[in-house]
Motif scaffolding. Structure first.
Motif, PDB file in Angstrom:
ATOM      1  N   ALA A 119      10.054   3.136  13.346  1.00 44.55           N
ATOM      2  CA  ALA A 119       9.353   2.190  12.478  1.00 44.55           C
ATOM      3  C   ALA A 119      10.223   0.999  12.097  1.00 44.55           C
ATOM      4  CB  ALA A 119       8.865   2.905  11.221  1.00 44.55           C
ATOM      5  N   GLY A 120      11.486   0.994  12.558  1.00 50.10           N
ATOM      6  CA  GLY A 120      12.329  -0.181  12.375  1.00 50.10           C
ATOM      7  C   GLY A 120      13.532  -0.023  11.487  1.00 50.10           C
ATOM      8  N   ALA A 121      13.677   1.118  10.823  1.00 47.84           N
ATOM      9  CA  ALA A 121      14.785   1.293   9.889  1.00 47.84           C
ATOM     10  C   ALA A 121      16.072   1.681  10.608  1.00 47.84           C
ATOM     11  CB  ALA A 121      14.445   2.359   8.848  1.00 47.84           C
ATOM     12  N   ASP A 122      17.199   1.318  10.007  1.00 44.15           N
ATOM     13  CA  ASP A 122      18.482   1.887  10.400  1.00 44.15           C
ATOM     14  C   ASP A 122      18.621   3.220   9.682  1.00 44.15           C
ATOM     15  OD1 ASP A 122      19.066  -0.357  11.905  1.00 44.15           O
ATOM     16  OD2 ASP A 122      20.229  -1.309  10.316  1.00 44.15           O
ATOM     17  N   VAL A 123      19.055   4.241  10.394  1.00 43.83           N
ATOM     18  CA  VAL A 123      19.089   5.598   9.843  1.00 43.83           C
ATOM     19  C   VAL A 123      20.517   6.119   9.804  1.00 43.83           C
ATOM     20  CG1 VAL A 123      18.312   7.981  10.154  1.00 43.83           C
ATOM     21  CG2 VAL A 123      16.762   6.092  10.696  1.00 43.83           C
ATOM     22  N   PHE A 132       5.309   6.618   6.156  1.00 42.67           N
ATOM     23  CA  PHE A 132       4.346   6.117   5.165  1.00 42.67           C
ATOM     24  C   PHE A 132       4.952   6.105   3.765  1.00 42.67           C
ATOM     25  CE2 PHE A 132       1.037   7.561   2.065  1.00 42.67           C
ATOM     26  CZ  PHE A 132       0.426   6.325   1.884  1.00 42.67           C
ATOM     27  N   LEU A 133       5.617   7.190   3.381  1.00 38.05           N
ATOM     28  CA  LEU A 133       6.158   7.273   2.029  1.00 38.05           C
ATOM     29  C   LEU A 133       7.371   6.368   1.815  1.00 38.05           C
ATOM     30  CD1 LEU A 133       5.821  11.064   1.145  1.00 38.05           C
ATOM     31  CD2 LEU A 133       4.451   9.151   0.287  1.00 38.05           C
ATOM     32  N   LEU A 134       8.001   5.929   2.887  1.00 37.86           N
ATOM     33  CA  LEU A 134       9.126   5.000   2.766  1.00 37.86           C
ATOM     34  C   LEU A 134       8.674   3.546   2.837  1.00 37.86           C
ATOM     35  CD1 LEU A 134      11.665   6.856   5.082  1.00 37.86           C
ATOM     36  CD2 LEU A 134      11.958   6.493   2.614  1.00 37.86           C
ATOM     37  N   MET A 140      -9.131  -6.043   7.280  1.00 36.67           N
ATOM     38  CA  MET A 140      -8.130  -5.529   8.217  1.00 36.67           C
ATOM     39  C   MET A 140      -6.850  -5.193   7.453  1.00 36.67           C
ATOM     40  SD  MET A 140      -6.539  -7.346  11.643  1.00 36.67           S
ATOM     41  CE  MET A 140      -8.166  -7.371  12.393  1.00 36.67           C
ATOM     42  N   SER A 141      -6.258  -4.056   7.730  1.00 34.49           N
ATOM     43  CA  SER A 141      -5.044  -3.641   7.041  1.00 34.49           C
ATOM     44  C   SER A 141      -3.861  -4.451   7.526  1.00 34.49           C
ATOM     45  CB  SER A 141      -4.785  -2.155   7.250  1.00 34.49           C
ATOM     46  OG  SER A 141      -4.580  -1.886   8.614  1.00 34.49           O
ATOM     47  N   ASP A 142      -2.878  -4.609   6.659  1.00 26.24           N
ATOM     48  CA  ASP A 142      -1.656  -5.326   6.987  1.00 26.24           C
ATOM     49  C   ASP A 142      -0.678  -4.338   7.603  1.00 26.24           C
ATOM     50  OD1 ASP A 142       0.618  -6.799   7.121  1.00 26.24           O
ATOM     51  OD2 ASP A 142       0.844  -7.086   4.962  1.00 26.24           O
ATOM     52  N   LEU A 143      -0.475  -4.441   8.926  1.00 28.73           N
ATOM     53  CA  LEU A 143       0.376  -3.477   9.605  1.00 28.73           C
ATOM     54  C   LEU A 143       1.811  -3.541   9.112  1.00 28.73           C
ATOM     55  CD1 LEU A 143      -0.949  -3.659  13.289  1.00 28.73           C
ATOM     56  CD2 LEU A 143      -1.472  -1.980  11.526  1.00 28.73           C
ATOM     57  N   ALA A 200       2.763  -3.468   6.244  1.00 29.10           N
ATOM     58  CA  ALA A 200       2.900  -2.566   5.106  1.00 29.10           C
ATOM     59  C   ALA A 200       3.423  -1.201   5.531  1.00 29.10           C
ATOM     60  CB  ALA A 200       1.553  -2.395   4.396  1.00 29.10           C
ATOM     61  N   PHE A 201       3.388  -0.921   6.828  1.00 23.44           N
ATOM     62  CA  PHE A 201       3.869   0.353   7.351  1.00 23.44           C
ATOM     63  C   PHE A 201       5.181   0.200   8.117  1.00 23.44           C
ATOM     64  CE2 PHE A 201      -0.656   0.646   6.766  1.00 23.44           C
ATOM     65  CZ  PHE A 201      -0.831   1.869   6.158  1.00 23.44           C
ATOM     66  N   SER A 202       5.727  -1.015   8.119  1.00 24.59           N
ATOM     67  CA  SER A 202       6.974  -1.266   8.832  1.00 24.59           C
ATOM     68  C   SER A 202       8.169  -0.953   7.946  1.00 24.59           C
ATOM     69  CB  SER A 202       7.035  -2.738   9.249  1.00 24.59           C
ATOM     70  OG  SER A 202       8.325  -3.056   9.758  1.00 24.59           O
ATOM     71  N   LEU A 203       9.218  -0.456   8.580  1.00 24.70           N
ATOM     72  CA  LEU A 203      10.474  -0.206   7.866  1.00 24.70           C
ATOM     73  C   LEU A 203      11.578  -1.147   8.360  1.00 24.70           C
ATOM     74  CD1 LEU A 203      10.516   3.701   7.736  1.00 24.70           C
ATOM     75  CD2 LEU A 203       9.659   2.101   6.018  1.00 24.70           C
ATOM     76  N   ALA A 204      11.201  -2.217   9.013  1.00 25.43           N
ATOM     77  CA  ALA A 204      12.177  -3.166   9.541  1.00 25.43           C
ATOM     78  C   ALA A 204      13.049  -3.705   8.418  1.00 25.43           C
ATOM     79  CB  ALA A 204      11.463  -4.317  10.251  1.00 25.43           C
ATOM     80  N   GLY A 205      14.360  -3.720   8.651  1.00 27.24           N
ATOM     81  CA  GLY A 205      15.294  -4.242   7.669  1.00 27.24           C
ATOM     82  C   GLY A 205      15.711  -3.246   6.606  1.00 27.24           C
TER      83      GLY A 205
END
Length: 254
Positions: free
Chosen positions: A34-38, A231-233, A1-4, A6-11
């Motif tokens: 995806a959770g990032a501040d922009v 994905f690339l971030l 199972m993939s680690d979700l 790994a696709f999070s941008l939290a923090g």
């Protein structure tokens, strides 16, 4: 199972240039979701981008007013943004296009496109890279390339030249910085519904010709590019360096 995760941008905190409209807005919304501040940078108001991000319930959004065609102003903007909090990612999306037959193409149209699409991209990347390296931070840079990084096109001499340059700089910076913790990759959008393609979509004959070559049978949407940017971030792409991902509905496959 993939680690979700790994696709999070939290923090994470990400600067997106040209986030006021089109692909830039799509990237900003997806990255925030995806959770990032922009931080969105550009000359125009970003009220609609801010509203969409708020509606999506993602990370925080702030706007940084800046004329990206002016190198000194753009670098000062990045310095100011970084001073408020280190950046984890930079998306060089801002771009302009000018259309004319090659025999009629003006120096002004050449210079304007190169200033924004290539020169600004390099020096913002340089400024980001310097700060990340000085502080020993990991970082991720995404450059927005184009189908015209691979093809010639017609009536867009400076745009084609600039987007070939974007692909080359992506590879060069990846070669220099991959071992130092900075990923540099690119996304090559296909034909996306934005203001830059409005003239093409308004030309019934040209639009039909374009659609006939796209295996997916439709124009792309800004969110299609935004999801690739996530994905690339994210950590999932940590071993990717100097890659250029076509998001084109299959255009290059035909």
């Amino acid at each position: 199972m993939s680690d979700l995760s790994a696709f999070s941008l939290a923090g994470r905190r990400v600067l997106v240039t040209g986030a006021n409209t089109g692909i830039g807005r799509g990237i900003a919304v997806s990255v925030s979701r995806a959770g990032a501040d922009v931080v969105g940078a550009g000359r125009s108001a970003m009220d609609e981008t801010a509203a969409q991000i708020e509606a999506a319930g993602g990370g925080r959004f702030e706007a940084a007013s800046c004329d990206l065609s002016d190198k000194a102003t753009a670098q000062a903007m990045l310095d100011q943004v970084w001073a408020a909090g280190p950046l984890d990612g930079l998306v060089n999306n801002a771009g302009v296009i000018r259309r004319a037959d090659a025999v009629d193409f003006t120096e002004a149209d050449w210079d304007e496109v190169m200033e924004v699409n290539l020169k600004s991209l390099f020096f913002l990347s340089q400024a980001f890279g310097r700060k990340a390296l000085e502080e020993g931070r990991r970082g991720k840079i995404i450059n927005i390339a184009s189908m015209l990084s691979f093809q010639g096109g017609i009536r867009v001499a400076s745009y084609t030249a600039s987007k070939h340059g974007v692909l080359g700089l992506t590879r060069l910076l990846a070669c220099e910085w991959a071992a130092k913790g900075i990923n540099v990759n690119a996304i090559a959008p296909g034909y996306i519904e934005t203001s830059n393609t409005e003239a093409l979509r308004a030309d019934a004959e040209r639009s039909a010709a374009i659609l006939s070559r796209i295996p997916a049978g439709r124009w792309g949407e800004p969110g299609d590019i935004g999801d690739a940017a996530v994905f690339l971030l994210a950590r999932a792409s940590d071993y990717m360096h100097g890659a250029c991902i076509p998001v084109d509905g299959g255009w290059l496959a035909r």
